[in-house]
Scaffold this active site. Structure first.
Site, PDB file in Angstrom:
ATOM      1  CE  LYS A 204      -3.505   2.400   2.370  1.00 34.29           C
ATOM      2  NZ  LYS A 204      -4.470   2.416   3.416  1.00 34.29           N
ATOM      3  CE  LYS A 258      -6.017   1.859  -0.758  1.00 36.67           C
ATOM      4  NZ  LYS A 258      -6.442   2.179   1.038  1.00 36.67           N
TER       5      LYS A 258
HETATM    6  C1  PBG Z   1      -7.483   3.611   5.664  1.00 35.80           C
HETATM    7  C2  PBG Z   1      -7.638   3.337   4.165  1.00 35.80           C
HETATM    8  C3  PBG Z   1      -7.585   4.121   2.993  1.00 35.80           C
HETATM    9  C4  PBG Z   1      -8.125   3.391   1.928  1.00 35.80           C
HETATM   10  C5  PBG Z   1      -8.588   2.419   2.283  1.00 35.80           C
HETATM   11  N1  PBG Z   1      -8.545   2.097   3.563  1.00 35.80           N
HETATM   12  C6  PBG Z   1      -7.085   5.579   3.118  1.00 35.80           C
HETATM   13  C7  PBG Z   1      -5.651   5.866   3.634  1.00 35.80           C
HETATM   14  O1  PBG Z   1      -4.722   4.902   3.816  1.00 35.80           O
HETATM   15  O2  PBG Z   1      -5.613   7.152   3.876  1.00 35.80           O
HETATM   16  C8  PBG Z   1      -8.122   4.408   0.729  1.00 35.80           C
HETATM   17  C9  PBG Z   1      -8.982   3.881  -0.450  1.00 35.80           C
HETATM   18  C10 PBG Z   1      -9.644   4.788  -1.454  1.00 35.80           C
HETATM   19  O3  PBG Z   1      -9.014   5.889  -1.749  1.00 35.80           O
HETATM   20  O4  PBG Z   1     -10.388   4.503  -2.303  1.00 35.80           O
HETATM   21  N2  PBG Z   1      -6.263   2.916   6.135  1.00 35.80           N
END
Ligand code: PBG
Length: 335
Positions: A204, A258
């Site tokens: 991520k 992601k």
């Molecule tokens: C939180 C989380 C995020 C997303 C999914 N879980 C945001 C972040 O890490 O700030 C992002 C999903 C999206 O942008 O569609 N931990």
């Protein structure tokens, strides 16, 4: 000379022949997309009342429990295998420790109980991270101004267990703490929840493409600083393989990359290196870019929505978390 030289060349070889008709194109297609590949992320809203549009994500809604069964029924009817739940927590329920994350009566747990009893065959994916619940917007707790890894793990493991007890089948830790998969697996197993799956947000990235999601959850205003001390640097690729390797060793059943489209190269490397179920999250910013251009008449939805999703299958994904899930499943059904 190249590796294809022995296969012949133009004019004997004409690749356009196989593209000439719809039937050949269908026969030689290397990848397919179906509703089975889609996971629909859903934003939950506290209290009763109506669905609320998410301004930064046209077409997406924050859904109160009253409306949830109907809303999710659309996914069930069209054959989407699983949904992912994300809570928009009221500011008064947020604190520095993210206590609401471990409240068995929180929005996600209530939604999970309701959905599991209504649609027992629908897969429910629960996010594990503290950012919907912390007043500082970080995914873990702060100690001396830093996100504290090991103290966060304890809370995250507790959060995972209460979600699983409420009916979540698959926990998806998105927090990027070191050791979280092992911590969650141990806690789940100790609680007798050995069949609950872990879909790790293994690679991520610290991405600007999460902006609209943070607005949807109401965590954008809250976030102090950025997440670069725990989410990955977009410049890195080898490091993604180490993240995935560790998560698999710790017991991840599925891994995720992601965001999606800007990181297709990572998906392909992960799938090639590990040959495990690999997922992509086409995140909020990707959705909003495409949807915004569609709504302005600049892109044709009949072309770009499915094209953006087949890319993930081509790269090696088993499935895709996408806000287009319902729309895409309807398009696939229409053919
Ligand atoms: C939180 C989380 C995020 C997303 C999914 N879980 C945001 C972040 O890490 O700030 C992002 C999903 C999206 O942008 O569609 N931990």
């Amino acid at each position: 000379m190249n590796q294809f030289s022995s296969l012949g060349s133009y004019p004997a070889v004409r690749l356009r022949r196989n593209r000439a008709d719809d039937w050949t194109r269908r026969l030689v297609a290397e990848n397919t997309l179906s509703a089975n590949d889609l996971i629909w992320p859903i934003f939950l809203k506290e209290g009763s009342g109506n669905n609320e549009p998410v301004v930064s994500m046209p077409g997406q809604l924050r859904v109160p429990l009253d409306e949830l069964v109907d809303h999710v029924g659309q996914a069930v009817d069209i054959g989407i295998p699983a949904i992912a739940l994300f809570p928009a927590t009221l500011p008064e329920r947020k604190d520095s420790e993210g206590s609401e994350a471990t409240n068995p009566e929180n929005l996600v747990c209530k939604a999970a109980r309701l959905l599991k009893s209504t649609y027992p065959a629908l897969g429910l994916i629960g996010d594990v991270a503290l950012d919907p619940y912390t007043d500082h917007g970080h995914d873990g707790v702060l100690r001396n101004g830093l996100v504290a890894n090991d103290e966060s793990l304890e809370i995250l493991a507790h959060q995972a267990v209460i979600q699983a007890q409420a009916g979540i089948d698959t926990l998806a830790p998105s927090d990027m703490m070191d050791g979280r998969i092992g911590a969650l697996r141990t806690a789940l197993d100790l609680a007798g929840l050995t069949d609950v799956r872990l879909m790790s947000y293994a690679a991520k990235y610290a991405s600007g493409f999460y902006g609209p999601f943070r607005e949807a959850l109401g965590s954008s205003g809250a976030l102090k600083g950025d997440k670069r001390t725990y989410q990955m640097d977009p410049a890195n690729s080898d490091e993604a393989l180490r993240e995935v390797a560790l998560d698999l060793q710790e017991g991840a059943d599925m891994v995720m990359v992601k965001p999606g489209m800007p990181y297709l190269d990572i998906i392909q490397r992960v799938k090639t290196a590990f040959a495990v179920p690999t997922f992509a999250y086409q995140v909020s910013g990707e959705y909003s870019m495409i949807k915004g251009a569609i709504d302005n008449g600049w892109l044709d939805p009949d072309k770009v929505i499915l094209e953006s999703l087949i890319a993930f299958k081509r790269a090696g994904c088993s499935g895709i978390l996408t806000y287009f899930a319902l729309d895409a499943a309807e398009r696939l059904k229409r053919g």
